[in-house]
Scaffold this motif. Sequence first.
Motif, PDB file in Angstrom:
ATOM      1  N   VAL A  97       4.889   6.688  16.401  1.00 57.92           N
ATOM      2  CA  VAL A  97       5.284   8.106  16.089  1.00 57.92           C
ATOM      3  C   VAL A  97       4.587   8.932  15.012  1.00 57.92           C
ATOM      4  N   SER A  98       4.917   7.915  13.725  1.00 60.37           N
ATOM      5  CA  SER A  98       4.435   8.384  12.658  1.00 60.37           C
ATOM      6  C   SER A  98       3.661   6.922  11.877  1.00 60.37           C
ATOM      7  N   PRO A  99       2.471   6.800  12.197  1.00 59.37           N
ATOM      8  CA  PRO A  99       1.710   5.675  11.581  1.00 59.37           C
ATOM      9  C   PRO A  99       1.752   5.693  10.109  1.00 59.37           C
ATOM     10  N   VAL A 100       1.750   4.760   9.290  1.00 63.10           N
ATOM     11  CA  VAL A 100       1.547   4.667   7.950  1.00 63.10           C
ATOM     12  C   VAL A 100      -0.031   4.343   7.630  1.00 63.10           C
ATOM     13  N   PRO A 101      -0.436   5.082   7.004  1.00 67.20           N
ATOM     14  CA  PRO A 101      -2.043   4.974   6.709  1.00 67.20           C
ATOM     15  C   PRO A 101      -2.268   3.548   6.043  1.00 67.20           C
ATOM     16  N   GLU A 102      -3.437   3.131   6.706  1.00 71.89           N
ATOM     17  CA  GLU A 102      -3.893   1.995   6.213  1.00 71.89           C
ATOM     18  C   GLU A 102      -4.853   1.928   5.032  1.00 71.89           C
ATOM     19  N   LEU A 103      -4.795   1.004   4.206  1.00 67.60           N
ATOM     20  CA  LEU A 103      -5.471   0.775   2.734  1.00 67.60           C
ATOM     21  C   LEU A 103      -6.939   0.823   3.222  1.00 67.60           C
ATOM     22  N   THR A 104      -7.961   1.338   2.694  1.00 67.81           N
ATOM     23  CA  THR A 104      -9.349   1.197   2.709  1.00 67.81           C
ATOM     24  C   THR A 104      -9.638  -0.268   2.192  1.00 67.81           C
ATOM     25  N   GLN A 105     -10.906  -0.732   2.367  1.00 63.69           N
ATOM     26  CA  GLN A 105     -11.409  -1.958   1.710  1.00 63.69           C
ATOM     27  C   GLN A 105     -11.089  -1.934   0.389  1.00 63.69           C
ATOM     28  N   ARG A 106     -11.684  -0.833  -0.276  1.00 66.28           N
ATOM     29  CA  ARG A 106     -11.874  -0.648  -1.795  1.00 66.28           C
ATOM     30  C   ARG A 106     -10.442  -0.788  -2.250  1.00 66.28           C
ATOM     31  N   GLU A 107      -9.584  -0.030  -1.695  1.00 62.42           N
ATOM     32  CA  GLU A 107      -8.117   0.070  -2.106  1.00 62.42           C
ATOM     33  C   GLU A 107      -7.472  -1.391  -2.171  1.00 62.42           C
ATOM     34  N   ARG A 108      -7.659  -2.023  -1.085  1.00 55.62           N
ATOM     35  CA  ARG A 108      -7.199  -3.567  -1.082  1.00 55.62           C
ATOM     36  C   ARG A 108      -7.848  -4.388  -2.181  1.00 55.62           C
ATOM     37  N   GLU A 109      -9.087  -4.136  -2.538  1.00 50.37           N
ATOM     38  CA  GLU A 109      -9.551  -4.727  -3.687  1.00 50.37           C
ATOM     39  C   GLU A 109      -9.010  -4.444  -4.990  1.00 50.37           C
ATOM     40  N   VAL A 110      -8.398  -3.188  -5.053  1.00 51.47           N
ATOM     41  CA  VAL A 110      -7.984  -2.577  -6.387  1.00 51.47           C
ATOM     42  C   VAL A 110      -6.451  -3.345  -6.192  1.00 51.47           C
ATOM     43  N   VAL A 111      -5.966  -3.477  -5.127  1.00 46.59           N
ATOM     44  CA  VAL A 111      -4.402  -4.055  -5.124  1.00 46.59           C
ATOM     45  C   VAL A 111      -4.515  -5.567  -5.300  1.00 46.59           C
ATOM     46  N   ARG A 112      -5.489  -6.264  -5.035  1.00 43.56           N
ATOM     47  CA  ARG A 112      -5.771  -7.668  -5.179  1.00 43.56           C
ATOM     48  C   ARG A 112      -6.147  -7.812  -6.601  1.00 43.56           C
ATOM     49  N   LYS A 170      -7.975   5.221 -11.162  1.00 43.91           N
ATOM     50  CA  LYS A 170      -6.499   5.750 -11.192  1.00 43.91           C
ATOM     51  C   LYS A 170      -6.526   6.679  -9.956  1.00 43.91           C
ATOM     52  N   THR A 171      -7.498   7.340  -9.622  1.00 51.69           N
ATOM     53  CA  THR A 171      -7.518   8.094  -8.247  1.00 51.69           C
ATOM     54  C   THR A 171      -7.099   7.168  -7.132  1.00 51.69           C
ATOM     55  N   HIS A 172      -7.712   5.763  -7.070  1.00 49.01           N
ATOM     56  CA  HIS A 172      -7.497   4.947  -6.057  1.00 49.01           C
ATOM     57  C   HIS A 172      -5.908   4.605  -6.173  1.00 49.01           C
ATOM     58  N   LEU A 173      -5.292   4.365  -7.362  1.00 53.31           N
ATOM     59  CA  LEU A 173      -4.091   4.065  -7.533  1.00 53.31           C
ATOM     60  C   LEU A 173      -3.168   5.088  -7.179  1.00 53.31           C
ATOM     61  N   VAL A 174      -3.293   6.714  -7.266  1.00 53.12           N
ATOM     62  CA  VAL A 174      -2.523   7.340  -6.655  1.00 53.12           C
ATOM     63  C   VAL A 174      -2.754   7.239  -5.220  1.00 53.12           C
ATOM     64  N   ARG A 175      -3.866   7.019  -4.545  1.00 53.65           N
ATOM     65  CA  ARG A 175      -3.863   7.049  -2.874  1.00 53.65           C
ATOM     66  C   ARG A 175      -2.972   5.717  -2.641  1.00 53.65           C
ATOM     67  N   ILE A 176      -3.192   4.718  -3.240  1.00 51.72           N
ATOM     68  CA  ILE A 176      -2.540   3.375  -2.927  1.00 51.72           C
ATOM     69  C   ILE A 176      -0.798   3.643  -3.188  1.00 51.72           C
ATOM     70  N   TYR A 177      -0.560   4.194  -3.964  1.00 59.49           N
ATOM     71  CA  TYR A 177       1.018   4.579  -4.263  1.00 59.49           C
ATOM     72  C   TYR A 177       1.523   5.370  -2.883  1.00 59.49           C
ATOM     73  N   ARG A 178       0.821   6.428  -2.822  1.00 61.48           N
ATOM     74  CA  ARG A 178       1.057   7.312  -1.571  1.00 61.48           C
ATOM     75  C   ARG A 178       1.297   6.689  -0.223  1.00 61.48           C
ATOM     76  N   LYS A 179       0.164   5.831   0.185  1.00 64.08           N
ATOM     77  CA  LYS A 179       0.271   5.436   1.198  1.00 64.08           C
ATOM     78  C   LYS A 179       1.307   4.075   1.376  1.00 64.08           C
ATOM     79  N   LEU A 180       1.605   3.633   0.445  1.00 59.92           N
ATOM     80  CA  LEU A 180       2.706   2.346   0.397  1.00 59.92           C
ATOM     81  C   LEU A 180       3.944   2.930   0.039  1.00 59.92           C
ATOM     82  N   GLY A 181       3.950   4.123  -0.210  1.00 61.01           N
ATOM     83  CA  GLY A 181       5.493   4.648  -0.459  1.00 61.01           C
ATOM     84  C   GLY A 181       6.178   4.235  -1.732  1.00 61.01           C
TER      85      GLY A 181
END
Length: 215
Positions: free
Chosen positions: A146-161, A184-195
């Motif tokens: 009903v309300s899918p959670v956005p997946e992380l892109t490959q680059r965002e996963r690299e940043v998280v790793r 920093k832009t990637h971090l903002v997007r990661i935080y938003r996607k992961l809540g």
Amino acid sequence: MTAPPLRLLIADDHAVVRAGLRALLEGAMDLDVIAEASSGEEAVRLGIELAPDVVLMDLRFAGTNRGIDGVEAVRRLAAEAPGTPVVMLTSYSGRAEVVRALEAGARGYVLKAGPPEDLFRAVRSAAVGGMGLAPEVVGDLVGQVVSPVPELTQREREVVRLMADGHSNRSIADSLYLSEATVKTHLVRIYRKLGVDKRAAAVSEAVRRGLLELT
């Protein structure tokens, strides 16, 4: 004429968990634990040798020195002993873990912290070709549809790793050949996607969702 009890194989790396499950399951007249496995490899071997009616499979096997996990064990059983129903019994309820298990061929997914009735229902359902999912799992999957959670892109996963490995923004930027502003832009997007709103929380949530495995 009374049907024979269902023959079960328990696969979990913790002896105490296996003992507790055996006592619980054998308290039901129609269930019989015929063997236990302490690793994914052993679960596959016994599943092939004994042909149980249902296999109860742990997800992570954290104590087996990086042997195959429960999902890979399910996949191998599906290939080498097709038709063997497997019910995942785990502490992890994230959508990613559930989807991986079901895609590998699991016929059920039950939480260790859930009520025994969920486990009994899943085992009996899987044994006759049905699906046995804990209510929490069903609710999570429906919610994602009903309300899918956005997946992380490959680059965002690299940043998280790299964050999980303790790298600073500058270090991440150097490692990925990016500017610090881009990181920093990637971090903002990661935080938003992961809540989340903190680095540690982002790593923890990525692990919970199966997007990142800590070594």
